[in-house]
Write a protein that holds these residues in place. Structure first.
Motif, PDB file in Angstrom:
ATOM      1  N   ALA A  64      -2.672   1.350   7.454  1.00 19.47           N
ATOM      2  CA  ALA A  64      -2.907   0.512   6.275  1.00 19.47           C
ATOM      3  C   ALA A  64      -2.541   1.250   4.995  1.00 19.47           C
ATOM      4  O   ALA A  64      -1.898   0.693   4.092  1.00 19.47           O
ATOM      5  N   GLY A  65      -2.941   2.514   4.924  1.00 18.93           N
ATOM      6  CA  GLY A  65      -2.614   3.310   3.749  1.00 18.93           C
ATOM      7  C   GLY A  65      -1.126   3.503   3.561  1.00 18.93           C
ATOM      8  O   GLY A  65      -0.642   3.656   2.437  1.00 18.93           O
ATOM      9  N   ASN A  66      -0.386   3.475   4.664  1.00 20.38           N
ATOM     10  CA  ASN A  66       1.072   3.627   4.599  1.00 20.38           C
ATOM     11  C   ASN A  66       1.798   2.308   4.372  1.00 20.38           C
ATOM     12  O   ASN A  66       3.007   2.300   4.146  1.00 20.38           O
ATOM     13  N   SER A  67       1.070   1.193   4.461  1.00 22.57           N
ATOM     14  CA  SER A  67       1.719  -0.123   4.428  1.00 22.57           C
ATOM     15  C   SER A  67       2.174  -0.549   3.041  1.00 22.57           C
ATOM     16  O   SER A  67       3.116  -1.334   2.905  1.00 22.57           O
ATOM     17  N   GLY A  68       1.474  -0.079   2.002  1.00 20.81           N
ATOM     18  CA  GLY A  68       1.758  -0.540   0.654  1.00 20.81           C
ATOM     19  C   GLY A  68       1.321  -1.971   0.409  1.00 20.81           C
ATOM     20  O   GLY A  68       1.680  -2.563  -0.605  1.00 20.81           O
ATOM     21  N   SER A  69       0.524  -2.532   1.321  1.00 27.46           N
ATOM     22  CA  SER A  69       0.141  -3.937   1.228  1.00 27.46           C
ATOM     23  C   SER A  69      -1.232  -4.110   0.593  1.00 27.46           C
ATOM     24  O   SER A  69      -2.249  -3.686   1.159  1.00 27.46           O
TER      25      SER A  69
END
Length: 384
Positions: free
Chosen positions: A320-325
């Motif tokens: 999630a932290g890497n998603s940028g969402s």
């Protein structure tokens, strides 16, 4: 005309039993079945010791604890005379790396998208073992990654393939996509020739690793391997490695996927295990919502279940932290209050990457004073 050499009764028996077990393997859906001896991997103990002494095994304490049995099958079972190695193709229909362009989805390793292969293969091997023991009048034991058996070197010695530079087995027919299992027996069987290394100068698997987990060809440092970190490793993940995880939430297939020999893996068998549709592209928003009961239900029969809900949600929070969402912020915000410290800590990290700096600072001011776990407090302060 020269007289035909008579075939001895023991040789006839070996040939008959060898043909029998290979026919049984085919009937049970195995793509490969080859035979070797327990003394076929004399270099294994030294290589295993060097691996452990270098610390490459990470926190897998069972490796040094079982070093002697793992390095020599005869220590595991002194009576073994033949080792039958089995391979089952699990090659995917698509290169799983396409999911890297879908950051809102979670990437589950190909091997874990269907029923737990340990259970599937062991059930089939037990059926083979029962019939073989009755036919041979010999003792048998079957193993599927649940005992100190070095399946990959033994599989190479038996001729199923060779250990590639990524340390996994590579087959000329199925690439890097093989489940392995073994049958140990007191019976004498005809042996197969070992396979030679066909990697050549290729280093595609090494270059594909997101975390540079290969210190050299044919060597892997588990402490940097995403598969190890998402499955075996407990607690916090090294902050320097988290961004490289991308959306990989259980295992990592990049080194396997990059292998050029995979072009042959499309020759899938009819009995090949089928992936669960809901694990091909699962939504991170759904996975982050799993509590322990729903996690156990959703992953019933899956190898993912073995790591437990907390470790799995920890992995999903890194994704999630890497998603940028920003759409994942509400789910991450909810997990700030989770009972598990490893979940709270990764929720902090995820929010530090998804929220504007001012909003995150307000959240830290509200939550940090009440946090008692040193690991979680460290996440709050690192994000300043």
């Amino acid at each position: 005309m020269p007289q035909e050499q008579a075939i001895s009764a023991p040789d006839k028996k070996r040939a008959s039993l060898t043909a029998f077990i290979k026919k049984e393997a085919e009937a049970q859906g195995f793509d490969l079945c080859r035979i070797t001896t327990p003394d076929a991997i004399p270099e294994a103990p030294e290589r295993l010791s060097a691996y452990i002494e270098a610390g490459y095994h990470g926190t897998m304490d069972w490796m040094p604890e079982t070093r002697e049995r793992r390095g020599d099958p005869r220590v595991l079972w002194p009576d073994v005379r033949s080792i039958v190695m089995f391979g089952m193709n699990y090659g995917p229909d698509l290169d799983p790396r396409y999911l890297q362009s879908r950051p809102e989805k979670g990437a589950v390793s190909v091997y874990a998208r269907n029923r737990d292969y340990h259970d599937v293969m062991k059930g089939r091997l037990k059926e083979i073992a029962t019939r073989f023991a009755a036919r041979a009048g010999a003792d048998v034991k079957v193993f599927v990654d649940t005992a100190p058996v070095m399946e990959k070197p033994l599989a190479a010695a038996a001729g199923l393939g060779w250990q590639g530079k990524h340390t996994n087995l590579v087959s000329r027919d199925f690439g890097s996509w093989l489940y392995l299992g073994s049958l140990f027996t007191t019976a004498d069987l005809l042996l197969d020739e070992p396979e030679v290394d066909h990697c050549g100068s290729c280093r595609a698997c090494l270059d594909a690793c997101p975390t540079h987990a290969f210190p050299a060809p044919y060597k892997i440092d588990a402490r940097r391997c995403i598969s190890y970190l998402t499955i075996e490793h407990k607690g916090s993940i090294d902050p320097d490695l988290r961004a490289a995880f991308g959306n990989r939430i259980y295992g990592c297939d990049d080194c396997l996927s990059a292998c050029p020999w995979n072009k042959f893996a499309s020759e899938a068998r009819e009995m090949k295990l089928q992936a669960r549709a809901d694990l091909l592209e699962p939504d991170l928003s759904f996975l982050l919502s799993l509590d322990d009961p729903t996690f156990r239900t959703f992953f019933s029969g899956s190898p993912v279940k073995r790591i437990g809900r907390n470790r799995f949600v920890r992995n999903c929070l890194i994704a999630a932290g890497n998603s940028g969402s920003g759409d994942l912020v509400p789910a991450c915000r909810t997990l700030i209050g989770d009972a598990a410290p490893e979940v709270r800590g990764m929720a902090v990290w995820a929010l530090s990457r998804l929220l504007p700096q001012a909003d995150f600072a307000k959240m830290r001011q509200a939550h940090l004073p009440a946090e008692t776990e040193a690991e979680v407090r460290r996440e709050w302060t690192m994000a300043e």
